[in-house]
Motif scaffolding. Structure first.
Motif, PDB file in Angstrom:
ATOM      1  N   ARG A  70       0.752  -1.244  -0.265  1.00 45.75           N
ATOM      2  CA  ARG A  70      -0.091   0.389  -0.122  1.00 45.75           C
ATOM      3  C   ARG A  70       0.755   0.968   0.050  1.00 45.75           C
ATOM      4  O   ARG A  70       0.589   2.509  -0.555  1.00 45.75           O
ATOM      5  CB  ARG A  70      -0.902  -0.480   1.311  1.00 45.75           C
ATOM      6  N   ARG A  71       1.913   1.392   0.874  1.00 44.93           N
ATOM      7  CA  ARG A  71       2.890   2.470   1.085  1.00 44.93           C
ATOM      8  C   ARG A  71       3.706   2.594  -0.416  1.00 44.93           C
ATOM      9  O   ARG A  71       3.557   3.846  -1.422  1.00 44.93           O
ATOM     10  CB  ARG A  71       3.451   2.203   1.926  1.00 44.93           C
ATOM     11  N   ALA A  72       3.920   1.772  -1.194  1.00 46.82           N
ATOM     12  CA  ALA A  72       4.373   1.867  -2.668  1.00 46.82           C
ATOM     13  C   ALA A  72       4.001   2.405  -3.383  1.00 46.82           C
ATOM     14  O   ALA A  72       4.021   3.523  -4.504  1.00 46.82           O
ATOM     15  CB  ALA A  72       5.073   0.663  -2.756  1.00 46.82           C
ATOM     16  N   ALA A  73       2.133   1.637  -3.746  1.00 43.52           N
ATOM     17  CA  ALA A  73       0.916   2.357  -3.903  1.00 43.52           C
ATOM     18  C   ALA A  73       0.820   4.007  -4.135  1.00 43.52           C
ATOM     19  O   ALA A  73       1.142   4.519  -5.199  1.00 43.52           O
ATOM     20  CB  ALA A  73      -0.084   1.165  -4.251  1.00 43.52           C
ATOM     21  N   ALA A  74       0.861   4.017  -2.612  1.00 47.77           N
ATOM     22  CA  ALA A  74       0.795   5.411  -2.837  1.00 47.77           C
ATOM     23  C   ALA A  74       1.762   6.909  -3.383  1.00 47.77           C
ATOM     24  O   ALA A  74       1.705   7.640  -3.709  1.00 47.77           O
ATOM     25  CB  ALA A  74      -0.178   5.873  -1.107  1.00 47.77           C
ATOM     26  N   ALA A  75       2.949   5.781  -2.802  1.00 46.97           N
ATOM     27  CA  ALA A  75       4.524   6.746  -3.576  1.00 46.97           C
ATOM     28  C   ALA A  75       3.814   6.487  -4.900  1.00 46.97           C
ATOM     29  O   ALA A  75       4.508   8.217  -6.140  1.00 46.97           O
ATOM     30  CB  ALA A  75       5.253   5.773  -3.066  1.00 46.97           C
ATOM     31  N   GLY A  78      -0.073   4.557  -8.148  1.00 50.77           N
ATOM     32  CA  GLY A  78      -0.548   3.446  -8.996  1.00 50.77           C
ATOM     33  C   GLY A  78      -1.213   1.671  -8.142  1.00 50.77           C
ATOM     34  O   GLY A  78      -0.940   2.017  -7.415  1.00 50.77           O
ATOM     35  N   ARG A  79      -1.300   1.003  -8.616  1.00 46.90           N
ATOM     36  CA  ARG A  79      -1.252  -0.616  -8.094  1.00 46.90           C
ATOM     37  C   ARG A  79      -0.622  -0.847  -7.922  1.00 46.90           C
ATOM     38  O   ARG A  79       0.811  -1.067  -8.897  1.00 46.90           O
ATOM     39  CB  ARG A  79      -2.080  -0.805  -9.003  1.00 46.90           C
ATOM     40  N   VAL A  80      -0.153  -1.847  -7.138  1.00 49.55           N
ATOM     41  CA  VAL A  80       1.200  -2.824  -6.534  1.00 49.55           C
ATOM     42  C   VAL A  80       0.919  -3.878  -6.480  1.00 49.55           C
ATOM     43  O   VAL A  80      -0.399  -4.079  -5.313  1.00 49.55           O
ATOM     44  CB  VAL A  80       2.125  -2.568  -4.809  1.00 49.55           C
ATOM     45  N   LEU A  81       1.505  -5.548  -7.100  1.00 45.19           N
ATOM     46  CA  LEU A  81       0.593  -6.384  -6.904  1.00 45.19           C
ATOM     47  C   LEU A  81       1.863  -7.419  -7.174  1.00 45.19           C
ATOM     48  O   LEU A  81       3.486  -7.120  -6.956  1.00 45.19           O
ATOM     49  CB  LEU A  81       0.064  -6.870  -8.168  1.00 45.19           C
ATOM     50  N   VAL A  82       2.451  -7.949  -5.808  1.00 46.09           N
ATOM     51  CA  VAL A  82       3.101  -8.985  -5.549  1.00 46.09           C
ATOM     52  C   VAL A  82       2.854 -10.922  -5.682  1.00 46.09           C
ATOM     53  O   VAL A  82       1.716 -11.019  -5.037  1.00 46.09           O
ATOM     54  CB  VAL A  82       3.205  -8.764  -3.989  1.00 46.09           C
ATOM     55  N   VAL A  83       3.303 -11.488  -6.252  1.00 48.69           N
ATOM     56  CA  VAL A  83       2.687 -13.172  -6.878  1.00 48.69           C
ATOM     57  C   VAL A  83       3.789 -13.682  -6.176  1.00 48.69           C
ATOM     58  O   VAL A  83       4.984 -12.989  -5.840  1.00 48.69           O
ATOM     59  CB  VAL A  83       2.316 -12.640  -8.038  1.00 48.69           C
ATOM     60  N   ASP A  84       3.312 -14.551  -6.303  1.00 50.11           N
ATOM     61  CA  ASP A  84       4.704 -15.926  -6.090  1.00 50.11           C
ATOM     62  C   ASP A  84       4.924 -16.776  -7.196  1.00 50.11           C
ATOM     63  O   ASP A  84       5.012 -16.286  -7.981  1.00 50.11           O
ATOM     64  CB  ASP A  84       4.059 -17.265  -5.008  1.00 50.11           C
TER      65      ASP A  84
END
Length: 478
Positions: A70-75, A78-84
């Motif tokens: 969420r912090r990275a998206a606010a900075a 945009g939208r941030v996804l983390v996948v395995d």
């Protein structure tokens, strides 16, 4: 279109060209910089999350991973996804809807899972818009355990660029308005003196020669105003001279014309049957004298209309030669009256004068002296100290009339007691002398008579001295 409007539009056009020339390259550079900053920020945020996420993939640390996303998206806005490692979504900053969904088919995810950092713009079929996608591999103990993707709307980037363009446009508009205001002030300062000069010219065209243009504005405008004032002043002098000529001529010509008519009538009567031919001849001779007097008055009036306000070419003149030439010209007339001349000269510098006009002025003064001095006296012509003098031994000018006798047709008490003369000689002498900065004045002599003085401008030191060879000689003529 007025000059003020033309100058204002010209100034605004020049400023507009300058603003366009500066802001278009600046806007293009700003667009490229915003785009580069957005891409760099997305790459930085993806790299930061990827570097940190490798240690947060366990279920127990999943809340910390969501907070990081969420912090990275606010900075990054945009939208941030983390996948395995299989491409399944573990964390989505946009919410839990996409969690456990496989994104392995997304080209940027697939590239990141292979260990590459990718940034590209592509069309999202799901969202129906263009996206800037940045993906980085998440590494733990040297193995790629997943990937981080940051997506930003290209439209948002374009909006940022447009905001920059709008800011530049408003700044350019402000500069243009400020330049227009300054241009209006400058145009007004330039056009106002010309407008006043135009109104002054309209007054002159309407016949008012007393109007004076205000001398202000630029140096060129001040010069123009001064030239205009000099022109109107000269026109006024010339018109006044012509008016005086008409008035003087109508008044002064009436007497000789009447006398001429009477003489001719008397001659005609004398030639009638039984008349006296000798009486007719006397009347005709008197009529001829009146015609000569009339001719002289007209000639002098025409000369007076030429003199005021005009300038004559000056040149170095030898006053001794001028004085001696005048004595030679008038010697026969003096002898006929039983009078003599004396010429006095002193060494000194040359003087500046118009030679023909100086002769005419000196002739008027000598004629005046011969007219009023009694027979058996001497008229003295002198030159020295930048002046020429004519002295007679007549009744002398009254001190109260020393200035008035230079008026047209004015004759002093001695002149009124002497027949002949037009009353124009001294007026002509003074006005001609003024054409080359000389002055003419009369004053009574202590021993009787009148002293007429022509004060001249001395020539420069480079001019040859005059009269030195004569040693201040005195020459008598009779």
């Amino acid at each position: 279109m007025s000059l003020r409007v033309v100058l204002g539009l010209a100034g605004a056009y020049v400023v507009l060209l300058a603003v366009v020339a500066l802001e278009v390259p600046l806007g293009l550079a700003l667009r490229d910089r915003v785009d580069a900053e957005v891409r760099a920020q997305a790459s930085a945020q993806a790299s930061i999350v990827a570097a940190t996420a490798g240690d947060l993939f366990t279920v127990a640390r999943r809340p910390a991973l969501r907070a990081l996303a969420r912090r990275a998206a606010a900075a990054a806005h945009g939208r941030v996804l983390v996948v395995d490692a299989r491409g399944v979504v573990l964390v989505d900053s946009a919410g839990p809807a996409a969690v456990a969904t496989s994104y392995a088919s997304r080209p940027e995810i697939a590239a990141a899972l292979r260990g590459s950092t990718v940034q590209d713009t592509r069309r999202s079929q799901t969202l129906g818009r263009d996206l800037l996608a940045t993906a980085s591999p998440a590494v733990h103990d040297g193995r790629t355990v997943g990937a981080v993707r940051v997506t930003q709307s290209v439209a948002a980037v374009h909006r940022a660029v447009r905001r920059s363009w709008v800011t530049l446009g408003l700044l350019g508009l402000a500069v243009l308005l400020l330049a227009a205001a300054v241009g209006a002030l400058v145009a007004g300062r330039i056009s106002r003196p010309l407008g006043r000069l135009q109104r002054a010219a309209e007054h002159v065209a309407a016949g008012d020669l007393t109007v004076v243009a205000e001398v202000d504005g630029t140096r060129e405008q001040q010069s123009l105003a001064r030239s205009f004032n000099e022109m109107t002043a000269r026109l006024s002098r010339l018109l006044r001279s012509h008016h005086d000529f008409v008035a003087d001529a109508s008044h002064q010509l009436r007497t000789p014309l009447t006398a001429l008519r009477l003489r001719l009538d008397e001659a005609d009567a004398a030639l009638q049957a039984g008349g006296d031919p000798e009486a007719a001849r006397r009347e005709l001779r008197a009529a001829t004298a009146e015609a000569d007097r009339l001719t002289k008055i007209i000639t002098e009036l025409l000369l007076l209309t030429r003199a005021p306000g005009t300038l004559a070419l000056r040149e170095p003149v030898d006053p001794v030669a001028v004085v001696r030439a005048a004595a030679a010209r008038w010697e026969p007339a003096a002898a006929a009256r039983g009078m003599s001349f004396a010429v006095r000269a002193e060494p000194g510098p040359a003087v500046l004068a118009a030679p023909a006009d100086l002769d005419r002025v000196l002739d008027a003064l000598v004629e005046n002296a011969l007219a009023y001095a009694p027979p058996g006296t001497t008229v003295t012509l002198g030159a020295g100290a930048g002046a020429i003098h004519v002295e007679d031994e007549g009744p002398g000018v009254d001190p109260d009339e020393a200035e008035a006798v230079f008026g047209r047709f004015h004759r002093g008490r001695a002149g009124r007691a002497t027949p002949g003369g037009s009353g124009l000689g001294l007026a002509i002498a003074r006005e001609l002398a003024a054409r080359w900065d000389a002055t003419v004045a009369l004053a009574p002599r202590r021993r009787g008579g009148t002293r007429a003085t022509i004060t001249l401008v001395a020539a420069g030191p480079g001019d040859a001295p005059w009269g030195a060879a004569d040693g201040g000689a005195v020459e008598a003529r009779s």
